[in-house]
Design an enzyme around this catalytic site. Structure first.
Site, PDB file in Angstrom:
ATOM      1  N   CYS A 193      70.725  65.983  63.842  1.00  0.00           N
ATOM      2  CA  CYS A 193      69.775  65.373  64.782  1.00  0.00           C
ATOM      3  C   CYS A 193      70.458  64.240  65.533  1.00  0.00           C
ATOM      4  O   CYS A 193      70.586  63.124  65.015  1.00  0.00           O
ATOM      5  CB  CYS A 193      68.544  64.856  64.032  1.00  0.00           C
ATOM      6  SG  CYS A 193      67.351  64.009  65.088  1.00  0.00           S
ATOM      7  N   CYS A 245      68.160  61.261  66.176  1.00  0.00           N
ATOM      8  CA  CYS A 245      67.936  60.420  64.993  1.00  0.00           C
ATOM      9  C   CYS A 245      69.137  59.529  64.680  1.00  0.00           C
ATOM     10  O   CYS A 245      68.992  58.334  64.407  1.00  0.00           O
ATOM     11  CB  CYS A 245      67.647  61.292  63.771  1.00  0.00           C
ATOM     12  SG  CYS A 245      66.397  62.557  64.001  1.00  0.00           S
ATOM     13  N   ASP A 246      70.328  60.120  64.675  1.00  0.00           N
ATOM     14  CA  ASP A 246      71.502  59.431  64.148  1.00  0.00           C
ATOM     15  C   ASP A 246      72.555  59.065  65.194  1.00  0.00           C
ATOM     16  O   ASP A 246      73.517  58.357  64.872  1.00  0.00           O
ATOM     17  CB  ASP A 246      72.168  60.304  63.077  1.00  0.00           C
ATOM     18  CG  ASP A 246      71.226  60.587  61.917  1.00  0.00           C
ATOM     19  OD1 ASP A 246      70.411  59.708  61.594  1.00  0.00           O
ATOM     20  OD2 ASP A 246      71.298  61.693  61.343  1.00  0.00           O
TER      21      ASP A 246
END
Length: 300
Positions: free
Chosen positions: A130, A133-134
């Protein structure tokens, strides 16, 4: 007993809940993660009709809020099985059992693993599925995206906004992504394409990723790419393990449905990416959910 249990709170499940509750059905949604599904890991939505551009998590929240507006309930738990008794069904969860007249499976898909040495060891330590996300953890660093589809190229464009360089690794010399997004990626100075290359091994120092070993698709020649982050986007697999006893899936695990989104078992439906279909997009997931939710509510 509830009228409908919807397993999964992505765009398909949330739309099914919206249509069913507006038509008077009693609905319970079951979700084990964040409502919104893959919307939460999508940077920008640019192809949903009426919305020129919106962050994925923002649209996810709006869909979730709208879906509960007419009385649907949400339970945060994981489904482990389904038992069919004809006129009623039992959804087995880690919190207990739920009795219902109808079930809508809207669990979507999960990211496919590369299945190479070092991948599991460094997941969460540089390997991520992701970018939204990261990605911010790799600000100013070099990263690698694995894959040549829309998701891979879109995530590469997103990452390029704050990392120093994005290496896109594609095993072939053609792309599955749309021309628009490919042209956008090629116009960015810090995106580099590596065609005819396959990931061979994730390299690390025991604590974090330090590189990615590649092999040439034609010559098998090996090379090393020094990167801090690796984001595989090489395909998806349906999340249907909990329904394996029902014999409603094809050989790949996708669920077969009719024009009402109903499986061969009366009262069990499936919508969105988990079904056997050609195009998996937010708009097609919402379409499926609307069809199933309205059909069930109209036939209670």
């Amino acid at each position: 007993m509830t009228d409908i249990v919807i397993i999964g709170a992505g765009p398909a499940g949330l739309t099914a809940a919206l249509y069913a509750t507006r038509a008077g059905a009693k609905v319970k949604i079951i979700e084990s993660g964040a409502p919104g599904g893959k919307l939460n890991s999508t940077a920008d939505i640019e192809n949903y009709p009426g919305i020129k551009k919106k962050m994925g998590p923002e649209l996810a929240y709006e869909m979730y809020e709208h879906a509960l507006n007419f009385g649907a309930e949400l339970e945060m738990t994981e489904v482990t099985g389904i038992r069919d008794f004809g006129h009623h069904k039992i959804v087995v969860t880690t919190n207990g059992e739920i009795e219902t007249k109808n079930i809508i499976i809207a669990t979507g898909t999960k990211e496919r693993l590369m299945n190479i040495p070092g991948e599991k060891e460094y997941t969460g330590k540089g390997v991520s599925y992701c970018a939204v996300c990261d990605g911010p953890f790799f600000k100013g660093k070099e990263t690698a995206i694995i894959g040549g589809g829309n998701s891979a190229i879109e995530e590469a464009v997103y990452l390029a906004g704050f990392v120093s360089k994005v290496h896109i690794i594609v095993r072939r010399d053609v792309f599955r992504a749309d021309k628009y997004i490919i042209d956008k990626a090629k116009s960015m100075n810090n995106i580099v394409f590596h065609t005819l290359k396959k990931p061979l091994e994730v390299i690390g120092d025991g604590h974090k990723v330090t590189g990615l070993k590649l092999t040439d698709s034609k010559t098998n020649e090996e090379s090393l790419l020094e990167v801090s982050g690796i984001f595989p986007f090489i395909g998806l697999d349906p999340m249907t393990g909990f329904a394996s006893n029902l014999d409603i899936t094809d050989e790949k695990g996708y669920i077969e449905v009719d024009e009402h989104m109903q499986t061969k078992i009366k009262g069990i439906f499936a919508v969105g990416d988990v079904t056997n279909k050609q195009l998996r997009q937010i708009v097609t997931a919402a379409n499926d959910g609307a069809i199933a939710g309205q059909y069930i509510a109209s036939n209670l």
